[in-house]
Design an enzyme around this catalytic site. Sequence first.
Site, PDB file in Angstrom:
ATOM      1  N   SER A  26      26.964  43.366  53.454  1.00 22.95           N
ATOM      2  CA  SER A  26      27.410  44.753  53.562  1.00 22.95           C
ATOM      3  C   SER A  26      28.914  44.889  53.381  1.00 22.95           C
ATOM      4  O   SER A  26      29.418  46.003  53.226  1.00 22.95           O
ATOM      5  CB  SER A  26      27.041  45.323  54.932  1.00 22.95           C
ATOM      6  OG  SER A  26      27.724  44.586  55.947  1.00 22.95           O
ATOM      7  N   HIS A  38      42.835  52.044  68.149  1.00 23.23           N
ATOM      8  CA  HIS A  38      41.680  51.142  68.154  1.00 23.23           C
ATOM      9  C   HIS A  38      41.082  51.006  66.753  1.00 23.23           C
ATOM     10  O   HIS A  38      40.919  52.015  66.045  1.00 23.23           O
ATOM     11  CB  HIS A  38      40.618  51.659  69.128  1.00 23.23           C
ATOM     12  CG  HIS A  38      39.595  50.640  69.484  1.00 23.23           C
ATOM     13  ND1 HIS A  38      38.498  50.381  68.696  1.00 23.23           N
ATOM     14  CD2 HIS A  38      39.506  49.795  70.557  1.00 23.23           C
ATOM     15  CE1 HIS A  38      37.773  49.438  69.251  1.00 23.23           C
ATOM     16  NE2 HIS A  38      38.362  49.056  70.383  1.00 23.23           N
ATOM     17  N   PRO A  39      40.712  49.792  66.340  1.00 22.46           N
ATOM     18  CA  PRO A  39      40.166  49.604  64.989  1.00 22.46           C
ATOM     19  C   PRO A  39      38.852  50.329  64.747  1.00 22.46           C
ATOM     20  O   PRO A  39      38.623  50.835  63.641  1.00 22.46           O
ATOM     21  CB  PRO A  39      40.000  48.079  64.883  1.00 22.46           C
ATOM     22  CG  PRO A  39      39.998  47.573  66.284  1.00 22.46           C
ATOM     23  CD  PRO A  39      40.871  48.503  67.052  1.00 22.46           C
ATOM     24  N   ASN A  40      37.980  50.380  65.757  1.00 29.09           N
ATOM     25  CA  ASN A  40      36.687  51.045  65.584  1.00 29.09           C
ATOM     26  C   ASN A  40      36.753  52.517  65.941  1.00 29.09           C
ATOM     27  O   ASN A  40      36.325  53.386  65.163  1.00 29.09           O
ATOM     28  CB  ASN A  40      35.610  50.370  66.440  1.00 29.09           C
ATOM     29  CG  ASN A  40      35.361  48.934  66.037  1.00 29.09           C
ATOM     30  OD1 ASN A  40      36.123  48.045  66.419  1.00 29.09           O
ATOM     31  ND2 ASN A  40      34.304  48.694  65.270  1.00 29.09           N
ATOM     32  N   SER A  43      31.130  53.935  58.611  1.00 34.78           N
ATOM     33  CA  SER A  43      30.400  52.693  58.796  1.00 34.78           C
ATOM     34  C   SER A  43      30.772  51.781  57.641  1.00 34.78           C
ATOM     35  O   SER A  43      31.122  52.261  56.555  1.00 34.78           O
ATOM     36  CB  SER A  43      28.884  52.954  58.779  1.00 34.78           C
ATOM     37  OG  SER A  43      28.159  51.756  58.582  1.00 34.78           O
ATOM     38  N   SER A  44      30.699  50.483  57.855  1.00 37.61           N
ATOM     39  CA  SER A  44      30.894  49.581  56.715  1.00 37.61           C
ATOM     40  C   SER A  44      29.926  49.910  55.595  1.00 37.61           C
ATOM     41  O   SER A  44      30.229  49.728  54.409  1.00 37.61           O
ATOM     42  CB  SER A  44      30.690  48.121  57.158  1.00 37.61           C
ATOM     43  OG  SER A  44      31.621  47.756  58.146  1.00 37.61           O
ATOM     44  N   ASN A  45      28.753  50.416  55.972  1.00 30.55           N
ATOM     45  CA  ASN A  45      27.701  50.676  54.988  1.00 30.55           C
ATOM     46  C   ASN A  45      28.039  51.791  54.014  1.00 30.55           C
ATOM     47  O   ASN A  45      27.472  51.855  52.922  1.00 30.55           O
ATOM     48  CB  ASN A  45      26.389  51.009  55.696  1.00 30.55           C
ATOM     49  CG  ASN A  45      25.856  49.839  56.488  1.00 30.55           C
ATOM     50  OD1 ASN A  45      26.426  48.750  56.459  1.00 30.55           O
ATOM     51  ND2 ASN A  45      24.755  50.048  57.195  1.00 30.55           N
ATOM     52  N   THR A  63      27.258  39.605   4.173  1.00 30.43           N
ATOM     53  CA  THR A  63      26.093  39.736   5.038  1.00 30.43           C
ATOM     54  C   THR A  63      25.426  38.371   5.109  1.00 30.43           C
ATOM     55  O   THR A  63      25.401  37.643   4.106  1.00 30.43           O
ATOM     56  CB  THR A  63      25.102  40.783   4.483  1.00 30.43           C
ATOM     57  OG1 THR A  63      24.672  40.388   3.180  1.00 30.43           O
ATOM     58  CG2 THR A  63      25.746  42.168   4.420  1.00 30.43           C
ATOM     59  N   HIS A  64      24.931  38.006   6.286  1.00 30.08           N
ATOM     60  CA  HIS A  64      24.364  36.661   6.508  1.00 30.08           C
ATOM     61  C   HIS A  64      25.410  35.573   6.248  1.00 30.08           C
ATOM     62  O   HIS A  64      25.055  34.439   5.875  1.00 30.08           O
ATOM     63  CB  HIS A  64      23.132  36.424   5.624  1.00 30.08           C
ATOM     64  CG  HIS A  64      22.031  37.409   5.812  1.00 30.08           C
ATOM     65  ND1 HIS A  64      21.033  37.241   6.743  1.00 30.08           N
ATOM     66  CD2 HIS A  64      21.788  38.600   5.202  1.00 30.08           C
ATOM     67  CE1 HIS A  64      20.201  38.278   6.690  1.00 30.08           C
ATOM     68  NE2 HIS A  64      20.651  39.117   5.770  1.00 30.08           N
ATOM     69  N   SER A 103      47.428  21.685  17.900  1.00 33.48           N
ATOM     70  CA  SER A 103      46.844  20.375  18.140  1.00 33.48           C
ATOM     71  C   SER A 103      47.871  19.432  18.732  1.00 33.48           C
ATOM     72  O   SER A 103      49.053  19.484  18.384  1.00 33.48           O
ATOM     73  CB  SER A 103      46.295  19.790  16.835  1.00 33.48           C
ATOM     74  OG  SER A 103      45.860  18.461  17.016  1.00 33.48           O
ATOM     75  N   LYS A 155      49.111  22.142  12.621  1.00 31.93           N
ATOM     76  CA  LYS A 155      47.884  22.916  12.796  1.00 31.93           C
ATOM     77  C   LYS A 155      48.150  24.094  13.731  1.00 31.93           C
ATOM     78  O   LYS A 155      48.773  23.946  14.785  1.00 31.93           O
ATOM     79  CB  LYS A 155      46.782  22.034  13.377  1.00 31.93           C
ATOM     80  CG  LYS A 155      45.389  22.638  13.330  1.00 31.93           C
ATOM     81  CD  LYS A 155      44.347  21.575  13.698  1.00 31.93           C
ATOM     82  CE  LYS A 155      42.934  22.086  13.485  1.00 31.93           C
ATOM     83  NZ  LYS A 155      42.568  23.127  14.431  1.00 31.93           N
ATOM     84  N   GLU A 189      40.078  33.385  20.436  1.00 38.84           N
ATOM     85  CA  GLU A 189      39.320  32.433  21.252  1.00 38.84           C
ATOM     86  C   GLU A 189      39.374  32.817  22.726  1.00 38.84           C
ATOM     87  O   GLU A 189      38.355  32.773  23.434  1.00 38.84           O
ATOM     88  CB  GLU A 189      39.872  31.022  21.047  1.00 38.84           C
ATOM     89  CG  GLU A 189      39.560  30.445  19.674  1.00 38.84           C
ATOM     90  CD  GLU A 189      40.253  29.125  19.396  1.00 38.84           C
ATOM     91  OE1 GLU A 189      39.961  28.524  18.355  1.00 38.84           O
ATOM     92  OE2 GLU A 189      41.094  28.700  20.225  1.00 38.84           O
TER      93      GLU A 189
END
Length: 463
Positions: A100, A125-127, A135-137, A183-184, A314, A320, A327
């Site tokens: 949750s 107070h935290p709560n 709610s955390s939910n 193409t291809h 490289s 190179k 990439e």
Amino acid sequence: MSDKKNRIEKDSMGELKVPENALWGAQTQRAIDNFPISGIPMPAQFISSLGLIKWAAAAVNAELGLLRSDVAAAIQVSAMTVAEGEHDEHFPVDVFQTGSGTSSNMNANEVISRLATEHLGSEVHPNDHVNMCQSSNDVIPTCIHVSAAVSIQGGLLPALEHLSSTLKTKADENCNIVKTGRTHLMDAMPITLGQELEGWRSQIDNASARLGDTMKRLVQLAQGATAVGTEINAHPEFGDRVAVLLSEKTGIPFVSAGSKFESLSSLDALVETSGQLRVLAISLIKIANDLRWMNSGPLAGIGEIELPALQPGSSIMPGKVNPVIPEAVAMVCAQVIGNDATIAMGGQSGNFQLNVMLPIAAYNLLQSIELLTNASTCLANKAISGFSVNLGNIDRALHRNPILVTALNPVIGYEKSAEIAKAAYKEGRPIKDIARDMTELTDEELDRLLDPAALTEGGIKHQ
């Protein structure tokens, strides 16, 4: 850590030691002790959005007469410092925690509570105060929506707009360069380089449009639903008012979700958002791979363009130079596709009234947004804007392309055209020379019918 460097905190489960200088309290410490799993904390944007939610909640609770104005002000000041990233080091709870996200919500409540207490000079107070009407939910789903929406609106969409603009500029510069289409991975009818770039730009613009449509669901917030969607312990106006304040603060039109039950139990909007990010990732892989092919060589490959030389390619082969930006972009896209799979699995984990994979969905979604934002910017600035065109290679391949004979089909028929193409392949001669020998068409007619530039007309015109 010695006792001298700890303090004693307590919660409903009892006492425990907390580092002396930590802003968090007992519940956060329990989460730290319980989840020593990855060492990966929740993303900074997630923490910032938690701060914004706590800031808005305190203001609304004061407006509704539920919280003393001085306590609310102290919470707001403290919450805004969290939103501004001043205390990120005090949010150490692991991504892999309670499903949750309760530990992260309490981490915010405890940090803001301690800061507000110091600011006010009396206990906050935290709560009872910081988490009032919440709610955390509902806080955590709201936080994911807010953080994702802010990251998309403020980061990803501007990055995509910049990439699109860079592609348009490059397409305009190269609208008259005719090249061999493929193409291809085989030679096909000619197109212009501008048309090719316009195809890429359309992919990016469509990705932006998809994300814009998804934002309509992402801006719907769970706040006010509290524990199971019934809004228990929250004022009836709380969710709507919080959404208004968050909108004013961010410039994003947040609204309270129409169904609080859906907003707690499902991650459908996040799964949708991740799906759109996956589409974007797939588009970017296509563009990155095209760039790599077109840049390949310089002698034994296609060699139509030359990407900016950014670093030695490289440790053993001097001289190179590799296509490092495409990439890196492709690897980003692979990560995003993997993240999408994780988010999809998270979306399946809504059991009854709550989804229980909220933290990992948040982490993966925000990582995908950040990676795509940065990768799109790098692709624009360090690959597309600076590549040069190898006209010699393009022209040599174009004028020897036997597939140009396709333009003769309406005049001499498919079978005769195929015969000419095979002869051109076998003899290594231009189509025009073979067609002059095998048909009664004049040079003037062949020049007109086989003009590569004329053959690029149609489809979506360059704009």
